[in-house]
Every structure is written in C-alpha cells, then in structure tokens.
Design a protein around this motif. Structure first.
Motif, PDB file in Angstrom:
ATOM      1  N   GLU A  14      42.206 -26.518  23.380  1.00 53.16           N
ATOM      2  CA  GLU A  14      40.984 -25.985  22.666  1.00 53.16           C
ATOM      3  C   GLU A  14      40.001 -26.995  22.381  1.00 53.16           C
ATOM      4  O   GLU A  14      40.348 -28.246  22.229  1.00 53.16           O
ATOM      5  CB  GLU A  14      41.474 -25.655  21.133  1.00 53.16           C
ATOM      6  N   ILE A  15      38.712 -26.542  22.132  1.00 50.64           N
ATOM      7  CA  ILE A  15      37.654 -27.175  22.076  1.00 50.64           C
ATOM      8  C   ILE A  15      37.083 -26.876  20.425  1.00 50.64           C
ATOM      9  O   ILE A  15      36.736 -25.736  20.339  1.00 50.64           O
ATOM     10  CB  ILE A  15      36.571 -27.071  22.713  1.00 50.64           C
ATOM     11  N   LEU A  16      37.253 -27.722  19.562  1.00 54.25           N
ATOM     12  CA  LEU A  16      36.738 -27.573  18.093  1.00 54.25           C
ATOM     13  C   LEU A  16      35.331 -27.881  17.898  1.00 54.25           C
ATOM     14  O   LEU A  16      34.873 -29.098  18.145  1.00 54.25           O
ATOM     15  CB  LEU A  16      37.743 -28.228  17.250  1.00 54.25           C
ATOM     16  N   ALA A  17      34.641 -26.780  17.620  1.00 51.25           N
ATOM     17  CA  ALA A  17      33.264 -26.879  17.144  1.00 51.25           C
ATOM     18  C   ALA A  17      33.149 -26.183  15.691  1.00 51.25           C
ATOM     19  O   ALA A  17      33.973 -25.778  15.380  1.00 51.25           O
ATOM     20  CB  ALA A  17      32.338 -26.338  18.311  1.00 51.25           C
ATOM     21  N   ASN A  62      44.393 -28.031  15.327  1.00 52.67           N
ATOM     22  CA  ASN A  62      45.786 -27.924  15.686  1.00 52.67           C
ATOM     23  C   ASN A  62      46.315 -28.470  16.925  1.00 52.67           C
ATOM     24  O   ASN A  62      45.607 -29.509  17.428  1.00 52.67           O
ATOM     25  CB  ASN A  62      46.231 -26.336  15.639  1.00 52.67           C
ATOM     26  N   ALA A  63      47.637 -28.476  17.278  1.00 56.43           N
ATOM     27  CA  ALA A  63      48.267 -29.357  18.390  1.00 56.43           C
ATOM     28  C   ALA A  63      47.622 -29.200  19.743  1.00 56.43           C
ATOM     29  O   ALA A  63      47.865 -29.960  20.614  1.00 56.43           O
ATOM     30  CB  ALA A  63      49.515 -29.138  18.395  1.00 56.43           C
ATOM     31  N   ASN A  64      46.889 -27.968  19.884  1.00 51.82           N
ATOM     32  CA  ASN A  64      46.416 -27.643  21.169  1.00 51.82           C
ATOM     33  C   ASN A  64      44.624 -28.203  21.238  1.00 51.82           C
ATOM     34  O   ASN A  64      44.227 -28.095  22.230  1.00 51.82           O
ATOM     35  CB  ASN A  64      46.105 -26.024  21.350  1.00 51.82           C
ATOM     36  N   THR A  65      44.095 -28.830  19.933  1.00 53.88           N
ATOM     37  CA  THR A  65      42.818 -29.336  20.097  1.00 53.88           C
ATOM     38  C   THR A  65      42.909 -30.629  20.881  1.00 53.88           C
ATOM     39  O   THR A  65      43.615 -31.493  20.852  1.00 53.88           O
ATOM     40  CB  THR A  65      42.456 -29.733  18.559  1.00 53.88           C
ATOM     41  N   LYS A  66      41.881 -30.645  21.869  1.00 53.53           N
ATOM     42  CA  LYS A  66      41.895 -31.803  22.753  1.00 53.53           C
ATOM     43  C   LYS A  66      40.384 -32.345  22.688  1.00 53.53           C
ATOM     44  O   LYS A  66      39.851 -33.518  23.031  1.00 53.53           O
ATOM     45  CB  LYS A  66      42.058 -31.138  24.124  1.00 53.53           C
ATOM     46  N   VAL A  67      39.359 -31.609  22.138  1.00 52.30           N
ATOM     47  CA  VAL A  67      37.972 -31.973  22.151  1.00 52.30           C
ATOM     48  C   VAL A  67      37.410 -31.606  21.028  1.00 52.30           C
ATOM     49  O   VAL A  67      37.548 -30.419  20.551  1.00 52.30           O
ATOM     50  CB  VAL A  67      37.351 -31.389  23.402  1.00 52.30           C
ATOM     51  N   GLU A 114      35.188 -40.553  13.357  1.00 51.38           N
ATOM     52  CA  GLU A 114      36.250 -41.584  12.972  1.00 51.38           C
ATOM     53  C   GLU A 114      37.696 -40.761  12.985  1.00 51.38           C
ATOM     54  O   GLU A 114      38.553 -41.208  13.523  1.00 51.38           O
ATOM     55  CB  GLU A 114      35.803 -41.989  11.534  1.00 51.38           C
ATOM     56  N   LYS A 115      37.663 -39.707  12.252  1.00 53.85           N
ATOM     57  CA  LYS A 115      39.027 -38.942  12.282  1.00 53.85           C
ATOM     58  C   LYS A 115      39.591 -38.478  13.542  1.00 53.85           C
ATOM     59  O   LYS A 115      40.668 -38.621  14.099  1.00 53.85           O
ATOM     60  CB  LYS A 115      39.049 -37.696  11.291  1.00 53.85           C
ATOM     61  N   ALA A 116      38.517 -38.057  14.264  1.00 54.34           N
ATOM     62  CA  ALA A 116      38.749 -37.345  15.728  1.00 54.34           C
ATOM     63  C   ALA A 116      39.315 -38.613  16.738  1.00 54.34           C
ATOM     64  O   ALA A 116      40.351 -38.455  17.483  1.00 54.34           O
ATOM     65  CB  ALA A 116      37.611 -36.828  16.330  1.00 54.34           C
ATOM     66  N   GLN A 117      38.613 -39.683  16.616  1.00 51.49           N
ATOM     67  CA  GLN A 117      39.158 -40.851  17.219  1.00 51.49           C
ATOM     68  C   GLN A 117      40.521 -41.085  16.841  1.00 51.49           C
ATOM     69  O   GLN A 117      41.617 -41.497  17.797  1.00 51.49           O
ATOM     70  CB  GLN A 117      38.278 -42.269  17.269  1.00 51.49           C
ATOM     71  N   GLN A 118      40.752 -41.079  15.518  1.00 54.15           N
ATOM     72  CA  GLN A 118      42.298 -41.537  15.080  1.00 54.15           C
ATOM     73  C   GLN A 118      43.282 -40.447  15.687  1.00 54.15           C
ATOM     74  O   GLN A 118      44.465 -40.744  15.888  1.00 54.15           O
ATOM     75  CB  GLN A 118      42.315 -41.380  13.586  1.00 54.15           C
ATOM     76  N   LEU A 119      42.821 -39.405  15.861  1.00 55.82           N
ATOM     77  CA  LEU A 119      43.510 -38.270  16.405  1.00 55.82           C
ATOM     78  C   LEU A 119      43.896 -38.173  17.895  1.00 55.82           C
ATOM     79  O   LEU A 119      44.452 -37.381  18.456  1.00 55.82           O
ATOM     80  CB  LEU A 119      43.240 -36.758  16.030  1.00 55.82           C
ATOM     81  N   GLY A 120      43.291 -39.155  18.588  1.00 52.07           N
ATOM     82  CA  GLY A 120      42.992 -39.339  20.063  1.00 52.07           C
ATOM     83  C   GLY A 120      42.295 -38.012  20.560  1.00 52.07           C
ATOM     84  O   GLY A 120      42.662 -37.806  21.987  1.00 52.07           O
ATOM     85  N   LEU A 121      41.204 -37.471  20.228  1.00 52.30           N
ATOM     86  CA  LEU A 121      40.580 -36.460  20.594  1.00 52.30           C
ATOM     87  C   LEU A 121      39.389 -37.044  21.482  1.00 52.30           C
ATOM     88  O   LEU A 121      38.806 -38.188  20.951  1.00 52.30           O
ATOM     89  CB  LEU A 121      39.950 -35.580  19.434  1.00 52.30           C
ATOM     90  N   ALA A 171      31.011 -41.765  19.176  1.00 48.67           N
ATOM     91  CA  ALA A 171      31.430 -40.708  19.833  1.00 48.67           C
ATOM     92  C   ALA A 171      31.898 -41.226  21.200  1.00 48.67           C
ATOM     93  O   ALA A 171      31.815 -42.426  21.486  1.00 48.67           O
ATOM     94  CB  ALA A 171      30.158 -40.007  20.084  1.00 48.67           C
ATOM     95  N   ASP A 172      32.218 -40.173  22.109  1.00 50.05           N
ATOM     96  CA  ASP A 172      32.775 -40.889  23.392  1.00 50.05           C
ATOM     97  C   ASP A 172      31.488 -40.280  24.395  1.00 50.05           C
ATOM     98  O   ASP A 172      31.396 -40.711  25.187  1.00 50.05           O
ATOM     99  CB  ASP A 172      34.062 -39.906  23.899  1.00 50.05           C
ATOM    100  N   PHE A 173      30.836 -39.309  23.819  1.00 50.48           N
ATOM    101  CA  PHE A 173      29.745 -38.832  24.431  1.00 50.48           C
ATOM    102  C   PHE A 173      28.508 -38.368  23.509  1.00 50.48           C
ATOM    103  O   PHE A 173      28.792 -37.702  22.593  1.00 50.48           O
ATOM    104  CB  PHE A 173      30.035 -37.427  25.351  1.00 50.48           C
ATOM    105  N   TYR A 174      27.303 -38.654  23.886  1.00 47.04           N
ATOM    106  CA  TYR A 174      26.537 -38.329  22.863  1.00 47.04           C
ATOM    107  C   TYR A 174      24.947 -38.110  23.689  1.00 47.04           C
ATOM    108  O   TYR A 174      24.676 -38.912  24.470  1.00 47.04           O
ATOM    109  CB  TYR A 174      26.223 -39.457  21.841  1.00 47.04           C
ATOM    110  N   THR A 175      24.411 -36.987  23.283  1.00 45.62           N
ATOM    111  CA  THR A 175      23.196 -36.418  23.845  1.00 45.62           C
ATOM    112  C   THR A 175      22.088 -36.297  22.847  1.00 45.62           C
ATOM    113  O   THR A 175      22.438 -35.802  21.990  1.00 45.62           O
ATOM    114  CB  THR A 175      23.187 -35.324  24.897  1.00 45.62           C
ATOM    115  N   GLY A 176      21.001 -36.838  23.216  1.00 45.65           N
ATOM    116  CA  GLY A 176      19.566 -36.743  22.258  1.00 45.65           C
ATOM    117  C   GLY A 176      18.520 -36.640  22.989  1.00 45.65           C
ATOM    118  O   GLY A 176      18.456 -36.889  24.491  1.00 45.65           O
TER     119      GLY A 176
END
Length: 383
Positions: free
Chosen positions: A95-98, A145-150, A171-178, A200-205
């Motif tokens: 899953e991609i969480l947006a 949830n456990a399926n969230t990867k991004v 910050e929290k996403a990095q802690q969760l390994g996403l 972030a891992d990727f950032y576009t502006g």
C-alpha cells in the motif's frame, strides 16, 4: 512590483499558484540562454551545457540546503513522480499511504501504477475543517497498516491550499521503515525549504511557481541510498555513457535533445528574490490572505477550513463554495470581470482558490469581493 512582471495589466491575476508568473529580469535571462543555444547549438549542448547546469544547480542547492549532486532538473513534479513510481518494486497488496488532499495528476499517476503492479493507493481522509496539526497527523496514520510500504504526501495542497506537517510525518515514516515521497510543488519560494530538515527519501518541487522562474522548471531530489535504484524514465545517451561520471545524474539529466534554458535560470531567479527582499514580499501576501480569508468565507456562506494562521496558510487560501455551475462561475469571473482565479473540485466539494504574489494588492481582493457579490445576487452560480 506589478511593473516588474509580464502579466496583462487588464487582468486581475489571483492564480499565481497554478503556473506562477515570471518577472522580466528572469525571463530575459531565460531568453539569453535560448539565444546562446541557437547561436551555436552543438557547442552549447555538447560542451557548455554541463557546466551551465552545474552552476545553476549549485545556486539552487544553496537555496534549499542540499548537495547539488543529489537532484536533477525536470519539467514538472508530475514527471518527477513518474520517475519515482516506475522505479518502485511494490508487490500486489502493498500500500501507498497518501491523503485525500493530493494533486489530481498525482492521484492519476498512482492509480496507473497500482493497476499495473497490484499495489493499493490509500487516500486517507483528512477531515475538514482542520482543528490542529495533531489532528492531521492522527488522522493520517489511521491509514497505516502492515501492508503500508510507501508514504506519499503533498507539503502544500493545491486544491485546499493547506500546509501539511510534512516534517513530523516524515520522521515517523522513517522510524517505521517506509519509503517517503513528498510533493513540494508549492513550497520553494513560498515557505522556507531545508532539505536536511525534511528527511524525505524523494522530494520534488518547482521553480516556476513561487520562485518565479520560467515554466517547465522543477527538480527531483533523491536521498543518496536510493539514487542508484532509480531507473531513467527515458533511456538515452546518459545510460551506459561513453564518458561515465555520476550514474544518477547521467541517467536522468541527459535524456535526449531538449531546451534546458529554463533550468539555467536558478541563479537569476534567486538573485531577483534576494534583491527584492522576497520573504518580506511573501510576508505581506500571507498577511493579506489571513486578513481576507474569513471575510470571503462569510460572503460565500462557508467557514474557514483551518485556523487562520501561518501554520496552515501561506499565500493561498481555498474557500468552500456551493455551486452547480463551477465552469460558468470561473468563466464569468474572467470574461465579465477580468479576474483570473480557479474554481476547483476535490472529494466532491468545490473551492475557489485565491493565491497572491507581490504584484497583487488589496484592491485586487476588493475587486474579487465586488464581483462575487454581484454574481451571487444576479445568478444561481453561487447557492
């Protein structure tokens, strides 16, 4: 300030957030690069362009606090997210969480990817009106949830104009390994951007919105550990280069013949911002937004969708409206009143979005107020 821009003097332009507006000095710099290209195309493209790009990237890198080797120029953030999307190796069920406040082109990009990969795009509801930053964070993570990867998140929403607490979510996403992907299309030149703080891992502006550069001028920044995993969206001479250098840049900067003049204007754009004390100009625009947002909400019979503070509002605000004629409303504003302003839809709700820059004045907002008052009285476009 309006005299420094190329905008039609007969139009009240309240739509800077859509495509930006380029001041004359920056546009002249843009044309200078185009003229040099056409004067000697071969020498420009094969010999001079790499160093010109390097100089422009170094200027932008200082402005957003990052290494110039960690990003490359692209035409727009949609292109950037397509590069990232096609390099993800998600499996069916991942899953991609947006949020449900993302830009429509991005929603479409992820829909395309999910149909191909079997992954799932989760548009987590962030309810309106916003009460606090903590509310946004709490509601967002209810989609995890456990399926969230991004995690994919806009830092400033295009339609609702809201500033999201991206740093805390990253910050929290990095802690969760996403994997964390941020759409910062409206950020550079609008609110301060420090790539080291975002994490972030990727950032576009973009540079062609609030940094005032010519159209088709954006960037994709990638954390070093992800750079070699990023496939080129277009395979060309940079792939397996005859003169290999930095693979990350080889793959993504040299993707065939194209006019890169807009990319070379970063030094001129930043110089213009600095010479005109742009953060002070921005402060004035933000104050006008906060002053008038409640007033327009009252006129249109709606409530502000967030606290009227700098934490949530920059130089844009979106006013909920009830209308069965969104296109007619927009066209009446431009055709009859010469006011350029968008009427936008998201989550089955309509918004009229005001975005200001230094060429705007309080008189422009009064003109809009008068126009909406007359339209409301004379038509059924506003219910």
């Amino acid at each position: 300030m309006k005299s420094k821009f190329l905008l039609d003097s007969e139009i009240t332009y309240l739509n800077h957030g859509a495509f930006g507006a380029c001041p004359k000095p920056i546009f002249e710099d843009y044309q200078k690069w185009q003229a040099e290209l056409e004067h000697q195309p071969t020498a420009f493209i094969t010999k001079k362009l790499p160093q010109y790009l390097r100089t422009s990237k170094q200027a932008l890198a200082r402005y957003i606090n990052c290494d110039a080797d960690d990003f490359f120029f692209v035409s727009n953030p949609t292109f950037a997210i397509n590069v990232v999307m096609r390099s993800l190796d998600l499996k069916p069920g991942d899953e991609i969480l947006a949020t449900n406040h993302e830009y429509g082109a991005m929603d479409r990009t992820w829909d395309f990817y999910c149909k191909k990969s079997g992954a799932k795009y989760v548009r987590q509801e962030i309810s309106l009106p916003i009460q606090s930053k903590e509310q946004i964070i709490s509601e967002f993570w209810k989609g995890y949830n456990a399926n969230t990867k991004v995690v994919f998140l806009n830092q400033i929403s295009s339609v609702t104009s809201l500033i999201f607490p991206v740093r805390e979510i990253c910050e929290k996403a990095q802690q969760l390994g996403l994997i964390v992907i941020v759409d910062g299309a409206h950020v550079p030149g609008h609110i301060p951007l420090d790539m080291q703080q975002i994490d972030a891992d990727f950032y576009t502006g973009t540079m062609h919105k609030w940094m005032l550069a010519p159209k088709g001028n954006s960037f994709l920044w990638v954390k070093k550990e992800f750079q070699e995993r990023l496939d080129p969206l277009v395979v060309s001479w940079g792939y397996q280069s005859d003169s290999p250098g930095n693979q990350f840049l080889d793959y993504h900067e040299f993707i065939g013949t194209r006019d890169m003049a807009a990319f070379l204007t970063a030094p001129a754009a930043i110089q213009f911002l600095e010479e005109n004390d742009w953060w002070q100009q921005s402060k004035i625009g933000k104050a006008l937004i906060r002053k008038h947002y409640p007033r327009f909400c009252d006129l249109l019979g709606s409530e502000p969708i967030c606290p009227v503070t700098e934490e949530f509002l920059g130089q844009m605000c979106s006013i909920p409206i009830r209308t069965s004629h969104p296109t007619a409303l927009k066209e009446t504003l431009i055709d009859t009143y010469k006011i350029e302003i968008p009427v936008m839809k998201i989550n089955n709700r309509f918004f009229i979005r005001i975005s200001l820059n230094a060429y705007n004045s309080e008189a422009d907002l009064e003109r809009l107020y008068t126009a909406l008052t007359e339209i409301k009285a004379a038509t059924d476009f506003l219910q």
